[in-house]
Write a protein that holds these residues in place. Sequence first.
Motif, PDB file in Angstrom:
ATOM      1  N   TYR A 104     -12.917  -2.132   4.062  1.00  0.00           N
ATOM      2  CA  TYR A 104     -11.833  -2.281   5.046  1.00  0.00           C
ATOM      3  C   TYR A 104     -12.296  -2.049   6.481  1.00  0.00           C
ATOM      4  CZ  TYR A 104      -7.932  -2.702   1.742  1.00  0.00           C
ATOM      5  OH  TYR A 104      -7.045  -3.143   0.778  1.00  0.00           O
ATOM      6  N   VAL A 105     -13.561  -1.659   6.678  1.00  0.00           N
ATOM      7  CA  VAL A 105     -14.075  -1.525   8.041  1.00  0.00           C
ATOM      8  C   VAL A 105     -14.296  -2.900   8.677  1.00  0.00           C
ATOM      9  CG1 VAL A 105     -15.169   0.694   7.553  1.00  0.00           C
ATOM     10  CG2 VAL A 105     -16.513  -1.405   7.345  1.00  0.00           C
ATOM     11  N   PHE A 106     -14.258  -3.956   7.869  1.00  0.00           N
ATOM     12  CA  PHE A 106     -14.441  -5.319   8.376  1.00  0.00           C
ATOM     13  C   PHE A 106     -13.090  -6.034   8.527  1.00  0.00           C
ATOM     14  CE2 PHE A 106     -18.440  -4.474   5.988  1.00  0.00           C
ATOM     15  CZ  PHE A 106     -19.311  -4.525   7.067  1.00  0.00           C
ATOM     16  N   VAL A 120     -18.141  -4.386  12.920  1.00  0.00           N
ATOM     17  CA  VAL A 120     -17.006  -3.765  12.237  1.00  0.00           C
ATOM     18  C   VAL A 120     -15.774  -3.878  13.140  1.00  0.00           C
ATOM     19  CG1 VAL A 120     -18.214  -2.177  10.698  1.00  0.00           C
ATOM     20  CG2 VAL A 120     -17.888  -1.542  13.072  1.00  0.00           C
ATOM     21  N   ASP A 121     -14.646  -4.227  12.526  1.00  0.00           N
ATOM     22  CA  ASP A 121     -13.417  -4.416  13.303  1.00  0.00           C
ATOM     23  C   ASP A 121     -12.213  -4.296  12.359  1.00  0.00           C
ATOM     24  OD1 ASP A 121     -11.634  -4.967  15.315  1.00  0.00           O
ATOM     25  OD2 ASP A 121     -11.930  -7.146  15.248  1.00  0.00           O
ATOM     26  N   PRO A 122     -11.895  -3.066  11.913  1.00  0.00           N
ATOM     27  CA  PRO A 122     -10.820  -2.880  10.924  1.00  0.00           C
ATOM     28  C   PRO A 122      -9.449  -3.250  11.465  1.00  0.00           C
ATOM     29  CG  PRO A 122     -11.601  -0.758  11.747  1.00  0.00           C
ATOM     30  CD  PRO A 122     -12.538  -1.792  12.291  1.00  0.00           C
ATOM     31  N   ASP A 123      -8.609  -3.789  10.566  1.00  0.00           N
ATOM     32  CA  ASP A 123      -7.264  -4.228  10.939  1.00  0.00           C
ATOM     33  C   ASP A 123      -6.169  -3.279  10.469  1.00  0.00           C
ATOM     34  OD1 ASP A 123      -7.650  -6.588  12.403  1.00  0.00           O
ATOM     35  OD2 ASP A 123      -8.033  -7.742  10.585  1.00  0.00           O
ATOM     36  N   SER A 124      -6.549  -2.201   9.791  1.00  0.00           N
ATOM     37  CA  SER A 124      -5.559  -1.274   9.246  1.00  0.00           C
ATOM     38  C   SER A 124      -5.864   0.151   9.693  1.00  0.00           C
ATOM     39  CB  SER A 124      -5.564  -1.335   7.717  1.00  0.00           C
ATOM     40  OG  SER A 124      -6.815  -0.889   7.213  1.00  0.00           O
ATOM     41  N   VAL A 125      -4.845   1.000   9.632  1.00  0.00           N
ATOM     42  CA  VAL A 125      -5.042   2.418   9.947  1.00  0.00           C
ATOM     43  C   VAL A 125      -6.072   3.022   8.994  1.00  0.00           C
ATOM     44  CG1 VAL A 125      -3.940   4.699   9.967  1.00  0.00           C
ATOM     45  CG2 VAL A 125      -2.765   2.728  10.985  1.00  0.00           C
ATOM     46  N   PRO A 255      -8.501  -7.331   4.283  1.00  0.00           N
ATOM     47  CA  PRO A 255      -9.504  -8.336   4.656  1.00  0.00           C
ATOM     48  C   PRO A 255      -9.391  -9.558   3.742  1.00  0.00           C
ATOM     49  CG  PRO A 255     -10.512  -6.160   4.309  1.00  0.00           C
ATOM     50  CD  PRO A 255      -9.113  -6.088   3.786  1.00  0.00           C
ATOM     51  N   ALA A 256      -9.359 -10.739   4.332  1.00  0.00           N
ATOM     52  CA  ALA A 256      -9.279 -11.960   3.527  1.00  0.00           C
ATOM     53  C   ALA A 256     -10.583 -12.206   2.776  1.00  0.00           C
ATOM     54  CB  ALA A 256      -8.957 -13.154   4.420  1.00  0.00           C
ATOM     55  N   TYR A 257     -11.673 -11.739   3.361  1.00  0.00           N
ATOM     56  CA  TYR A 257     -12.997 -11.895   2.739  1.00  0.00           C
ATOM     57  C   TYR A 257     -13.769 -10.596   2.932  1.00  0.00           C
ATOM     58  CZ  TYR A 257     -17.653 -13.859   1.758  1.00  0.00           C
ATOM     59  OH  TYR A 257     -18.896 -14.113   1.237  1.00  0.00           O
TER      60      TYR A 257
END
Length: 289
Positions: A104-106, A120-125, A255-257
Amino acid sequence: MKVLVTGANGQLGSEIQSRASEFSGLEFLFTDVNELDLTDFNAVKLYCEKEKPSFIINCAAYTAVDVAETDGELATLINTKVPAFLGKISKSLGCRVIHVSTDYVFDGLSCLPYVETDLVDPDSVYGKTKLNGEIALVKEDSSALIIRTSWLYSTYGKNFLKTMIKLGEERDELKVVADQVGTPTYAADLADAILTIIAKTKANPSAWKAGIYHYSNEGVCSWYDFAKAIHEICNIECNVHPITTEEYPTPAKRPAYSVLNKSKIKRNFGVKIPYWRDSLKLCISKLKA
């Protein structure tokens, strides 16, 4: 040599417990919140000063991905501040830390398996607190070893495998997301990899190579493919329908992938990684037993 395992009652911690006896010369200290509250930093410090572990395996994490969106304070405490504190302790005691992190860091926008040096660009908390935990740990102890993994399942605890078996036996049909792609990871395989790294380091201290590593089983699938494989292996008759992420909205963005490239951990530690379907069959056979 003593090995402190935190979060020992979770999926990965439980698998490490089940394999500990296979690794001679290591004394394991299995702790969960009842034995050692990691948020009580003074208690952790005193415990480690008393026991003097040679290794710390940090399996403890706040993993309620969706709840974390509104519970960022606790997620930050467990996923960010605890690794930092363990790094401070390991640095002062001269022990080694293996910390478990996440895919999830991606952001999941890649189309190639992620290597450890990718952006790295996480989208969640959840993803942000785990990434900050990686950064904070390395800042305190540059000799730490971080293993990012994905889609963990086991015979222990709650997970996608058990949910699909339960729902497949209860319902005639299910809808499962088919546009999120990654790799399931049997926690027993990850446990073996971690214990192999420790055993090799015990035999030869120079075998320890600090840094970030990726570990999942081999191969690629969607959650839909994973569900279909579970039902096929279990001989469950259930009509599984593929749906999109948009059709199954969740508070936290996934992450979708998130396929992980495992070349580094295989090269540096000689770790052998099974194919995901082979490990799934093995796990299901143990569940049935």
